[in-house]
Design a protein around this motif. Structure first.
Motif, PDB file in Angstrom:
ATOM      1  N   LEU A 137       0.800  -1.227   0.000  1.00 32.84           N
ATOM      2  CA  LEU A 137       0.000   0.000   0.000  1.00 32.84           C
ATOM      3  C   LEU A 137       0.836   1.281   0.000  1.00 32.84           C
ATOM      4  O   LEU A 137       0.570   2.186  -0.796  1.00 32.84           O
ATOM      5  CB  LEU A 137      -0.971  -0.009   1.185  1.00 32.84           C
ATOM      6  CG  LEU A 137      -1.902   1.202   1.295  1.00 32.84           C
ATOM      7  CD1 LEU A 137      -2.740   1.355   0.030  1.00 32.84           C
ATOM      8  CD2 LEU A 137      -2.804   1.081   2.514  1.00 32.84           C
ATOM      9  N   PRO A 138       1.842   1.449   0.867  1.00 35.59           N
ATOM     10  CA  PRO A 138       2.610   2.701   0.824  1.00 35.59           C
ATOM     11  C   PRO A 138       3.288   2.950  -0.523  1.00 35.59           C
ATOM     12  O   PRO A 138       3.447   4.096  -0.935  1.00 35.59           O
ATOM     13  CB  PRO A 138       3.644   2.516   1.945  1.00 35.59           C
ATOM     14  CG  PRO A 138       3.067   1.484   2.852  1.00 35.59           C
ATOM     15  CD  PRO A 138       2.303   0.566   1.960  1.00 35.59           C
ATOM     16  N   TYR A 139       3.671   1.881  -1.212  1.00 39.11           N
ATOM     17  CA  TYR A 139       4.339   2.049  -2.503  1.00 39.11           C
ATOM     18  C   TYR A 139       3.347   2.393  -3.605  1.00 39.11           C
ATOM     19  O   TYR A 139       3.704   3.014  -4.602  1.00 39.11           O
ATOM     20  CB  TYR A 139       5.119   0.774  -2.849  1.00 39.11           C
ATOM     21  CG  TYR A 139       6.145   0.434  -1.796  1.00 39.11           C
ATOM     22  CD1 TYR A 139       7.371   1.090  -1.759  1.00 39.11           C
ATOM     23  CD2 TYR A 139       5.864  -0.502  -0.807  1.00 39.11           C
ATOM     24  CE1 TYR A 139       8.302   0.801  -0.771  1.00 39.11           C
ATOM     25  CE2 TYR A 139       6.789  -0.787   0.178  1.00 39.11           C
ATOM     26  CZ  TYR A 139       8.006  -0.133   0.189  1.00 39.11           C
ATOM     27  OH  TYR A 139       8.917  -0.407   1.174  1.00 39.11           O
ATOM     28  N   LEU A 140       2.102   1.979  -3.417  1.00 37.63           N
ATOM     29  CA  LEU A 140       1.075   2.342  -4.393  1.00 37.63           C
ATOM     30  C   LEU A 140       0.712   3.822  -4.285  1.00 37.63           C
ATOM     31  O   LEU A 140       0.373   4.457  -5.295  1.00 37.63           O
ATOM     32  CB  LEU A 140      -0.179   1.492  -4.174  1.00 37.63           C
ATOM     33  CG  LEU A 140      -0.046  -0.004  -4.440  1.00 37.63           C
ATOM     34  CD1 LEU A 140      -1.323  -0.721  -4.024  1.00 37.63           C
ATOM     35  CD2 LEU A 140       0.270  -0.269  -5.905  1.00 37.63           C
ATOM     36  N   LEU A 141       0.750   4.370  -3.077  1.00 41.51           N
ATOM     37  CA  LEU A 141       0.338   5.755  -2.866  1.00 41.51           C
ATOM     38  C   LEU A 141       1.514   6.725  -2.826  1.00 41.51           C
ATOM     39  O   LEU A 141       1.357   7.908  -3.100  1.00 41.51           O
ATOM     40  CB  LEU A 141      -0.446   5.869  -1.551  1.00 41.51           C
ATOM     41  CG  LEU A 141      -1.749   5.078  -1.454  1.00 41.51           C
ATOM     42  CD1 LEU A 141      -2.381   5.280  -0.081  1.00 41.51           C
ATOM     43  CD2 LEU A 141      -2.724   5.489  -2.545  1.00 41.51           C
ATOM     44  N   GLY A 142       2.686   6.238  -2.418  1.00 43.52           N
ATOM     45  CA  GLY A 142       3.836   7.122  -2.253  1.00 43.52           C
ATOM     46  C   GLY A 142       3.966   7.654  -0.840  1.00 43.52           C
ATOM     47  O   GLY A 142       4.862   8.433  -0.548  1.00 43.52           O
ATOM     48  N   TYR A 143       3.084   7.237   0.068  1.00 42.51           N
ATOM     49  CA  TYR A 143       3.133   7.653   1.467  1.00 42.51           C
ATOM     50  C   TYR A 143       2.379   6.608   2.292  1.00 42.51           C
ATOM     51  O   TYR A 143       1.711   5.729   1.747  1.00 42.51           O
ATOM     52  CB  TYR A 143       2.498   9.028   1.663  1.00 42.51           C
ATOM     53  CG  TYR A 143       1.051   9.108   1.253  1.00 42.51           C
ATOM     54  CD1 TYR A 143       0.023   8.872   2.159  1.00 42.51           C
ATOM     55  CD2 TYR A 143       0.699   9.422  -0.057  1.00 42.51           C
ATOM     56  CE1 TYR A 143      -1.312   8.933   1.774  1.00 42.51           C
ATOM     57  CE2 TYR A 143      -0.635   9.484  -0.456  1.00 42.51           C
ATOM     58  CZ  TYR A 143      -1.618   9.238   0.474  1.00 42.51           C
ATOM     59  OH  TYR A 143      -2.930   9.286   0.090  1.00 42.51           O
ATOM     60  N   ARG A 144       2.482   6.720   3.609  1.00 40.58           N
ATOM     61  CA  ARG A 144       1.798   5.787   4.500  1.00 40.58           C
ATOM     62  C   ARG A 144       0.476   6.423   4.945  1.00 40.58           C
ATOM     63  O   ARG A 144       0.483   7.396   5.690  1.00 40.58           O
ATOM     64  CB  ARG A 144       2.686   5.453   5.704  1.00 40.58           C
ATOM     65  CG  ARG A 144       4.002   4.835   5.285  1.00 40.58           C
ATOM     66  CD  ARG A 144       4.833   4.338   6.452  1.00 40.58           C
ATOM     67  NE  ARG A 144       6.117   3.846   5.960  1.00 40.58           N
ATOM     68  CZ  ARG A 144       6.321   2.652   5.432  1.00 40.58           C
ATOM     69  NH1 ARG A 144       5.296   1.806   5.337  1.00 40.58           N
ATOM     70  NH2 ARG A 144       7.500   2.282   5.006  1.00 40.58           N
ATOM     71  N   PRO A 145      -0.648   5.897   4.489  1.00 40.91           N
ATOM     72  CA  PRO A 145      -1.938   6.532   4.810  1.00 40.91           C
ATOM     73  C   PRO A 145      -2.300   6.359   6.277  1.00 40.91           C
ATOM     74  O   PRO A 145      -1.995   5.336   6.902  1.00 40.91           O
ATOM     75  CB  PRO A 145      -2.921   5.800   3.901  1.00 40.91           C
ATOM     76  CG  PRO A 145      -2.288   4.467   3.661  1.00 40.91           C
ATOM     77  CD  PRO A 145      -0.807   4.698   3.652  1.00 40.91           C
ATOM     78  N   GLU A 146      -2.954   7.347   6.832  1.00 40.23           N
ATOM     79  CA  GLU A 146      -3.461   7.320   8.198  1.00 40.23           C
ATOM     80  C   GLU A 146      -4.914   7.780   8.180  1.00 40.23           C
ATOM     81  O   GLU A 146      -5.259   8.709   7.446  1.00 40.23           O
ATOM     82  CB  GLU A 146      -2.644   8.245   9.105  1.00 40.23           C
ATOM     83  CG  GLU A 146      -1.178   7.849   9.230  1.00 40.23           C
ATOM     84  CD  GLU A 146      -0.379   8.864  10.021  1.00 40.23           C
ATOM     85  OE1 GLU A 146      -0.776  10.047  10.023  1.00 40.23           O
ATOM     86  OE2 GLU A 146       0.626   8.481  10.635  1.00 40.23           O
ATOM     87  N   ASP A 147      -5.748   7.158   8.995  1.00 44.17           N
ATOM     88  CA  ASP A 147      -7.168   7.517   9.055  1.00 44.17           C
ATOM     89  C   ASP A 147      -7.751   7.634   7.651  1.00 44.17           C
ATOM     90  O   ASP A 147      -8.406   8.623   7.307  1.00 44.17           O
ATOM     91  CB  ASP A 147      -7.359   8.838   9.815  1.00 44.17           C
ATOM     92  CG  ASP A 147      -6.971   8.703  11.278  1.00 44.17           C
ATOM     93  OD1 ASP A 147      -7.227   7.634  11.848  1.00 44.17           O
ATOM     94  OD2 ASP A 147      -6.405   9.654  11.828  1.00 44.17           O
ATOM     95  N   SER A 148      -7.522   6.617   6.849  1.00 41.56           N
ATOM     96  CA  SER A 148      -7.885   6.684   5.435  1.00 41.56           C
ATOM     97  C   SER A 148      -8.575   5.421   4.966  1.00 41.56           C
ATOM     98  O   SER A 148      -8.326   4.322   5.479  1.00 41.56           O
ATOM     99  CB  SER A 148      -6.629   6.902   4.570  1.00 41.56           C
ATOM    100  OG  SER A 148      -5.967   8.101   4.904  1.00 41.56           O
ATOM    101  N   VAL A 149      -9.453   5.604   3.974  1.00 43.73           N
ATOM    102  CA  VAL A 149     -10.003   4.506   3.193  1.00 43.73           C
ATOM    103  C   VAL A 149      -9.404   4.615   1.805  1.00 43.73           C
ATOM    104  O   VAL A 149      -9.440   5.683   1.191  1.00 43.73           O
ATOM    105  CB  VAL A 149     -11.540   4.574   3.102  1.00 43.73           C
ATOM    106  CG1 VAL A 149     -12.080   3.344   2.386  1.00 43.73           C
ATOM    107  CG2 VAL A 149     -12.159   4.702   4.467  1.00 43.73           C
TER     108      VAL A 149
END
Length: 546
Positions: free
Chosen positions: A39-51
């Motif tokens: 997931l972090p590599y798909l977005l470029g960051y580590r999501p928090e409180d996210s869908v």
């Protein structure tokens, strides 16, 4: 569907391929653990409180990652149905517009446990939201083949085929950077930039003791600048002062020594900009045309210092001046997008819309960025505006020189031949189009609108105003009409007709609206955003990735 065991074997048609920057960098994911790690590599960051929804496209019987969409988890469960519908509909219809409807979906729900709460409690609490996501995607004929909840360093699946498939305590996440995917991403140059909270911290207003000093400086500057900006005669002068000051600060930033680390670098930039300078720039940028000219600092050696300046100004929009941050946040988002940093661009533009939901420039840029469009069309238009203004300035200088030369020649002729008086006079006149012309509109806006719609937008091609500019507000300080030289006999007392120039990129016509400069009775800002739901910059803002 994915294999819920920890083996590396196949499970039905369960392979999902992650492509790097080219076809060589390809990793096949087979288990929920590998999906959670990806997931972090798909977005470029580590999501928090996210869908997060990730589309899968069927290629040769194997799923390949497609578009991605994220939205903040609403605090109230009453808002979950709308959030699920918005997320599913936005990603699927957006993919269809680009010609590739997803075949399947993977959903991620990411939230850390609250005080006194365990990861398992988070899983149970968010289960209705996961179910609504699966239902909304199913209504659009795109099944969710996996839904993972990530919390407290562990993950759980909502798609377990049996009750005993996944342990109640979940499964541990791998150490960051230790997976095969992490190695492939590093080799391909894919970077993970921490969390959105860390990124937003660079753009959020101060909450330190210095915030009060900055607010006082803004109040003081507003007493003198706002009346001048609203004065047609003074507005151009304020624009030039604002842009010259911005250039001086950008030069100061560029010449400063490099400081490692985002937080330390931002603190250093804040020390290079005093309260009075920041106040003048923030208020000056509330003028639409000044902001448009500042948007031209978007590439080359100008882009880096400009982005640092816009971040710093966004942090200075403290207290009741929160809505004023829409201008510097939009400029920060634009420069980031132009430089290829779509992550910061999306977040800055979402925060600009949080500060002022009616800020049309931010809205169109945010849409264009989310659609994965190329910013080059906007850059071309801004380059043309800059060249046109430079050419207009040169023509102005040439006309002044000719006037001076003609005057000097006339004096010499008068001294040499006093009786030789002409019956007519030769007039060399510079005429500029009046500021209220409907054709004198924002070129940047047209470029963005064209990029989003794919159609050319003429002077009457769009309604609304950019940044709330009022009807008849003046355009750029210069370049609003090429100087026109009229030579020949001119009857006494007459004046050449006003001429307009063909602008390189005509924009939408102005419509009556609220003034471009936000003011209050005390000379400060209006607080239209105060207490408004969603006024928190960036919170719950949705984003789409192509």
């Amino acid at each position: 569907m994915t294999n819920h065991s920890e083996t590396a074997g196949f499970f039905e048609n369960g392979d999902i391929a992650y492509d790097g920057s080219d076809a060589v960098h390809q990793v096949t994911l087979r288990t929920p653990a590998e999906l959670a790690d990806a997931l972090p590599y798909l977005l470029g960051y580590r999501p928090e409180d996210s869908v997060v929804l990730v589309a899968l496209n069927d290629r040769g019987g194997r799923g390949r990652f497609g578009g991605r969409a994220r939205v903040g988890i609403p605090a109230s469960s009453d808002d979950w149905p709308f959030a699920a519908r918005q997320l599913a509909h936005g990603l699927i219809t957006g993919s269809e517009r680009r010609g590739a409807k997803p075949g399947q979906m993977v959903a991620f729900l990411c939230q850390e446990p609250a005080a006194g709460e365990s990861g398992r409690d988070v899983v149970r609490r968010l289960e209705p939201l996961a179910q609504k996501l699966r239902t909304e995607c199913g209504h659009l004929d795109v099944p969710v083949i996996e839904a993972l909840c990530i919390s407290g360093g562990r993950f759980w699946s909502y798609c377990c085929p049996t009750d005993g498939c996944c342990p109640d305590d979940g499964l541990p996440m791998g150490l960051p950077g230790t997976s095969v995917l992490a190695a492939a991403a590093a080799y391909a140059g894919v970077q993970v930039r921490g969390s959105l909270r860390e990124l937003r911290a660079r753009l959020l207003p101060w909450e330190t003791a210095a915030a009060l000093e900055q607010e006082i400086a803004l109040d003081t500057a507003g007493l003198s600048l706002v009346p001048r900006i609203l004065d047609e005669a003074e507005r151009v002068a304020v624009a030039e002062e604002t842009l010259r000051l911005a250039e001086r600060v950008m030069t100061r930033f560029a010449e400063a020594p490099f400081v490692p680390g985002a937080a330390r670098a931002d603190l250093h930039d804040d020390q290079l900009l005093d309260h009075e300078e920041a106040a003048s720039l923030i208020l000056g940028l509330q003028d639409r045309t000044t902001r448009d000219r500042a948007a031209e600092w978007m590439e080359g050696d100008e882009a880096g210092p400009a982005l640092r300046l816009w971040r710093s100004l966004a942090r200075r929009c403290v207290g009741p001046y929160g809505e004023h941050a829409a201008a510097p946040l939009t400029l920060a988002g634009w420069v980031a997008w132009s430089a290829g940093d779509q992550l910061e661009a999306r977040e800055a533009l979402a925060m600009a819309l949080g500060a002022d939901p009616d800020y049309l420039f931010a809205r169109l840029l945010h849409q264009a960025c989310n659609e994965g469009l190329d910013p080059e069309s906007v850059r071309r238009c801004l380059r043309a505006e800059r060249r046109g203004r430079a050419g207009s300035t040169a023509a102005d200088a040439g006309a002044v020189a000719e006037v001076a030369g003609a005057a000097a020649a006339g004096v010499e002729a008068h001294q040499g031949e006093p009786a030789a008086r002409a019956d007519t006079v030769t007039a060399i006149t510079t005429v500029t189009a009046p500021s209220g012309d409907a054709e004198d509109t924002m070129a940047t806006g047209d470029a963005v609108a064209t990029a989003v719609s794919g159609d050319a937008v003429g002077p009457q091609g769009a309604s609304g105003t950019w940044g709330g500019a009022a009807s008849g507000a003046p355009g750029p300080a210069s370049g609003r009409g090429r100087p026109t030289r009229v030579e020949g006999p001119v009857p006494a007392g007459s004046r050449p007709a006003t001429s307009r120039t063909d602008r390189a990129c005509p924009g939408p016509a102005r419509s009556p609206g609220r003034p471009g400069t936000r003011t209050s009775g005390r000379g400060g800002p209006r607080r239209r955003g105060a207490g408004r739901p969603g006024a928190d910059r960036g919170s719950g803002a949705s984003e789409k990735r192509p």
